[in-house]
Design an enzyme around this catalytic site. Structure first.
Site, mmCIF file in Angstrom:
data_model
loop_
_atom_site.group_PDB
_atom_site.id
_atom_site.type_symbol
_atom_site.label_atom_id
_atom_site.label_comp_id
_atom_site.label_asym_id
_atom_site.label_seq_id
_atom_site.Cartn_x
_atom_site.Cartn_y
_atom_site.Cartn_z
ATOM 1 N N ASP A 87 10.362 -1.271 0.481
ATOM 2 C CA ASP A 87 11.921 -0.293 0.590
ATOM 3 C C ASP A 87 12.111 0.647 1.971
ATOM 4 O OD1 ASP A 87 13.057 -0.802 -2.347
ATOM 5 O OD2 ASP A 87 12.728 1.806 -2.564
ATOM 6 N N ASP A 102 7.084 5.818 -14.488
ATOM 7 C CA ASP A 102 6.175 4.798 -15.472
ATOM 8 C C ASP A 102 6.122 5.399 -16.734
ATOM 9 O OD1 ASP A 102 5.354 7.631 -13.992
ATOM 10 O OD2 ASP A 102 4.270 6.621 -12.438
#
Length: 742
Positions: A139, A444
């Site tokens: 990223d 998550d």
């Protein structure tokens, strides 16, 4: 333990043996908590506004209820055991394809050499290499990271056969070559060890030199056409999709030095544009899900953080024992490994190693239907991660082959690039009902909760040899900032449509909801804890009693609850492998987190809910200078900045020190024992808080290194503490009046 078809299970589950004794203990503490509530309600002061008393009552109610929530994970914890030899006997030729996602975001905070060590460790699993595909999501869009991965692809041709030939552990070359060398009585091993180590050192030197220079030389750019993607317009926040397959596992020519197949290795930097939200790690994971579905399409997906290398070459086979079990495996969505670190100090100084959580709480959540998904070290069933509902009778077909069509590498790269573009998710359910969920700092945890709402179960597995090892924070600020993000994100879950507290749809049972709520309410523990740290001490300073006298029968439940809880905590720490000093360090960090990290997380969660701020993702630094590392290894607390969190910590430490002095003055000025009798519990509480804060006093007054508290923090803290103690007598006297029957 046989089956109807006569086959033995691939895994077994065992309940903790001390559950009955613990339940009796918990029942006795619950009685003590109820007595404390009764005392507080039945002894409200007869005069004054009584807000101090009501505040303590509110804090005790919340902390008591929170203690009850914590008992859910201790009610029926379970242990899991796998039988990998049975897996090999029955399914060795039918093992599924496994896609491994490694995520990195910043080449400065997460050095490329650290990333490639993690990549090499998962490429070298004891598993058919042609069935492994490793995807690195960058990223940061950095050509430095791409170069390091290119170097890793070359070194893998030597490293993987060496690992499999000699069965070495761990299979991160950086970790392996830095550990003590104890060679077997084999000249061939020593010779190959030296050769492979030399190749690693050469690769390490090249990667570190290039990273230090900050740019790719013309000679290196000529080595691979992929470097042409980085032109003058490419930045970390504004670039096209960059997708390069460096190793093709389906190509017979893609072989190691011994002629055996190598895993597939893919570099991906998804498209980023300033006007398009990228959703941080969740967005990166979803891009990997789409891209991999058109390439290797592994039915099992492992995701690991770039600093979390594989420490156990059998981890894939362990996970498959759960997924492929004929009787219970079909309902398993993911297998979660604990988050553990290779840089934890002997006494777990910053509580990086969540020893009790890993050793007791996660097995306890597992006993109710499955642990939380914690974002790394997790094996997923692709079907469940992509949002599919579990249906009774569902069976996975494990003979499925790779999804890649008959096309060249370059054709495949061009075809699937669009799946990682900024517009790939428009008018789709990605981030809502598919893949990792968006809009939460702990994407998550909310994703795992959503998967379980879809009817799937999960499994927690903690083998004797830890599956993954990472790098934990080595400064206090890093540790607190990390928990600030976690607590804020978990509170956001409580306030969202995924809330286990308020959304009762019957898909998750009450015990499982309670277990999730322990972590979802981390931020909410800040207010009652802060109240308990400040107010009884200020009352001690003024000589005002807020607890029963030591000579009163009501003193007993307070003391019993305090002592029993701490004895239980010590027992759990020892049982989980922690030292007594480690337990004390954990106690300190719990106080620090609740009065800083969780407080800031609580405030920020409501600011974001109100629209006053936006979500952000803070990457924890993985590098530090030598002096910081030395102090960490010596367990010397690292401050060194003017963080607002440090101002709060040092103010509270000074307030309790001043309050203890005021309390002693009150007792010494009294000629009777009655003063100490009435203030005994406040002396105990204040004294414990002072002992906990000893490292803070050292950093305030006695240390001169760069890790001490800056003079600006010391001055602010002194002013705030003195001001609080000056106003304390007025506020306390006005609010509490005279307690009755204490």
């Amino acid at each position: 333990m046989g089956r109807e078809d006569g086959s033995a299970p691939l895994f077994e589950t065992e309940e903790f043996k001390w559950r009955t004794a613990y339940r009796l203990y918990a029942l006795s503490v619950f009685v003590g908590i109820c007595l404390i509530w009764f005392y507080r309600w039945n002894h409200i002061p007869e005069t004054g506004e009584r807000w101090v008393w009501y505040g303590l009552f509110g804090a005790e109610i919340f902390l008591g209820l929170y203690w009850i929530l914590n008992q859910s994970v201790r009610w029926r914890p379970v242990l899991r055991y796998t039988f990998k030899e049975r897996l090999s006997q029955r399914y060795e030729t039918e093992l599924p394809y496994v896609d491994i996602f490694v995520c990195t975001a910043d080449p400065t905070i997460e050095p490329p050499l650290l990333v490639v060590n993690t990549v090499l460790s998962v490429m070298a699993y004891d598993y058919p290499s042609e069935k492994i595909a490793v995807y690195l999501s960058d990223d940061g869009g950095s050509d430095l990271t791409f170069y390091a991965l290119l170097e890793a692809s070359r070194y893998a041709k030597h490293w993987i056969p060496f690992c499999k030939k000699f069965n070495v552990e761990p299979r991160s070359p950086g970790a392996y070559f830095s550990s003590p060398f104890d060679p077997p009585a084999s000249d061939s091993f020593v010779e190959e060890w030296q050769a492979v180590k030399k190749l690693y050192q050469e690769m390490e030197s090249r990667v570190e030199a290039t990273t230090k220079s900050g740019k790719i030389s013309k000679e290196i750019k000529a080595e691979h056409e992929g470097f042409s993607e980085w032109n003058g317009d490419v930045t970390a926040r504004n670039h096209q999709t960059i997708l390069k397959i460096l190793l093709d596992g389906s190509n017979p020519q893609n072989a190691d030095v011994d002629g055996y197949p190598l895993p597939t290795l893919v570099y991906l930097a998804r498209e980023k544009r300033p006007k398009h939200p990228h959703h941080f790690k969740a967005g990166a994971m979803n891009a990997l899900l789409r891209v991999s579905s058109e390439s290797s399409n592994g039915q099992i997906i492992l995701n690991v953080d770039c600093d979390m290398y594989s420490n156990n070459s059998q981890a894939v086979r362990d996970a498959l024992c759960f997924f492929m079990d004929e009787e219970n495996g079909h309902e398993v969505a993911y297998v979660q490994s604990p988050q553990t670190f290779n840089n934890t100090t002997r006494n777990n100084f910053y509580h990086n190693e969540l020893i009790v959580i890993n050793g007791i709480e996660h097995p306890g959540v597992d006993g109710f239907g499955g642990p939380l998904y914690i974002g790394t070290g997790c094996f997923h069933r692709r079907r469940s991660l992509c949002g599919k509902q579990y249906s009774k009778g569902y069976k996975e077909e494990w003979r499925k082959s790779s999804a890649k069509k008959d096309e060249s590498i370059r054709e495949l790269e061009e075809r699937v690039k669009g799946l990682a573009s900024c517009t790939a998710e428009e008018n789709t359910q990605w981030g809502k009902e598919m893949g990792l969920r968006y809009g939460c700092a702990v994407e998550d945890v909310v994703t795992g909760l959503s998967i379980q709402r879809n009817g799937w179960k999960s499994v927690y597995f903690n083998p004797p040899r830890r599956s993954f090892l990472g790098i934990g924070p080595i400064t206090l600020e890093q540790a607190l900032v990390q928990h600030k993000r976690w607590s804020e994100g978990n509170l956001h879950i409580v306030l969202s449509k995924y809330s286990p507290l308020f959304r009762w749809d019957g898909k998750i049972d009450i015990g499982h909801r309670m277990a999730y709520s322990i972590y979802n309410l981390w931020a909410c523990t800040s207010i009652p804890t802060l109240y308990y740290v400040v107010v009884p001490s200020l009352c001690l300073y003024t000589g005002t009693a807020v607890f029963p006298k030591m000579s009163s029968p009501w003193f007993i439940p307070f003391v019993y609850v305090i002592v029993a809880n701490h004895i239980s905590g010590v027992f759990e720490s020892f049982w989980s492998g922690q030292t007594l000093k480690g337990w004390w360090n954990v106690l300190r960090m719990i106080i620090f987190r609740r009065t800083t990290s969780y407080l800031f997380g609580f405030v920020d969660a409501f600011l974001k809910l109100s629209g006053f701020s936006k979500s952000s993702f803070v990457v924890t630094a993985k590098v530090a200078d030598g002096e910081v590392c030395r102090r960490y290894e010596q367990e010397i607390m690292e401050f060194g900045s003017t963080s607002p969190m440090f101002v709060i910590i040092s103010t509270l430490a000074l307030l309790n020190l001043i309050s203890l002095g005021g309390g002693l003055k009150t007792v010494l000025a009294s000629s009777e024992f009655m003063a100490f009798d009435a203030l005994g519990l406040q002396f105990l509480l204040c004294g414990v808080l002072i002992l906990i804060n000893i490292p803070v006093y050292e950093a305030l007054f006695f240390r001169s290194d760069k890790g001490c508290l800056p003079s600006a923090v010391t001055l602010k803290s002194l002013v705030l503490a003195v001001l609080a103690c000056s106003l304390g007598p007025v506020l306390v006297t006005k609010s509490i009046g005279t307690p009755s029957n204490t």
